[in-house]
Design a protein around this motif. Structure first.
Motif: not given
Lengths: 196, 196
Positions: A15, A58, A60-61, A64, A67-68, A71-72, A185, B167, B169
């Motif tokens: 990020y 982690y 799952a984190k 995500y 993918r985030d 997309r961004l 963000d 998924g 979390f």
């Protein structure tokens, strides 16, 4: 006008790439100046008992986050590749960034490192990659020598200490006066405060 | 028009409060319908080795979150109080929400619970608080009986399982088709996708 924002970033941070690519333009539009503050998240994560990136610890984190980011980056027209391994070792890049800061080239160099890593999938602990980043930023190759000075190594330790004292626990983070903001963000909110 | 968004929330979650207060209006403006999906984060956090909220386990992260919430609520004109203790136990509220969903009142009830907790500092594991929330949502007091049925208890277990399979979390999370979005910061992006 004339406000100032501190931009705290770690080269391995996905990020942070998002913020590094847009902070100068966004700040300039508001008359705000950017103070680039590289640091290392490793020591701060270790104090929280984390032995790697939380995105690896982690699953799952982590799934995500990739993918985030995809997309961004697509929304912003930014190239994006998942570096392998992740997280990369940003130690040499951070020392070089501090050396570049002494001669006014830290922003250009840092953007080049983020682009090499997340735009082109390059390994940023590799000296050839970093030498190319110096070239892209139009900085002298001799900075690689300066980056190995004890003074620069010590300066990077001091960055981590200062980050800790500011309450920083992740990257990117932004400091405006006494206010801390975490995450790409919050960049616009931080800039808005800096501009007032 | 005619899209749909799943809103996955945990009653103890501060950032879920932010989304709960604005999702219906924002969705309606885009012709999107909202499917309220209460679940419990506790079991999911426990599987990650967390014995409490990460905001309690990592003090710098926690201190930041409270300040971030204060600032965001001030910007949005939302009342905000730090509940004590934090996190609150949202088990009864989540069961009641599922009971309310059966008769079409889950949104109003859930907003009332979030407002009681984060707007007024009330304890949401307290039966009197929950009875007031039913009143505010214009729902029958008898829902408190239905909420104790084995069927509802089982339905809440199933919610947690489904969240895990999606998924999820953390909270709030949003699901649109195959895409997962995490955090109030992604609500607008999720709604935009739902509207296309």
């Amino acid at each position: 006008m004339g406000g100032r924002i501190q931009f705290w970033y770690e080269f391995a941070s996905t990020y942070s790439y998002l913020s590094a690519t847009r902070i100068e333009e966004a700040a300039q539009a508001l008359g705000v100046s950017v103070d680039w503050q590289p640091f290392l998240l490793g020591p701060i994560f270790a104090e929280q008992g984390w032995t790697s990136s939380p995105f690896n610890m982690y699953p799952a984190k982590g799934q995500y986050m990739w993918r985030d980011m995809e997309r961004l980056c697509a929304r912003r027209g930014l190239p994006f590749q998942q570096p392998d391994p992740f997280p990369q070792n940003g130690l040499y890049a951070a020392r070089l960034a501090l050396a570049a800061k002494e001669i006014g080239g830290i922003g250009a160099f840092s953007r080049a490192v983020f682009s090499a890593q997340f735009g082109s999938g390059r390994t940023i602990s590799d000296q050839d990659t970093l030498a190319e980043c110096l070239q892209i930023a139009k900085l002298p190759a001799e900075l690689a020598v300066r980056a190995q000075d004890a003074e620069i190594k010590q300066a990077l330790f001091a960055q981590v200490d200062q980050a800790r004292q500011l309450g920083i626990f992740g990257a990117p983070s932004f400091v405006v006066g006494d206010e801390l903001f975490w995450g790409d963000d919050r960049l616009d909110q931080a800039l808005e405060l800096a501009a007032t």
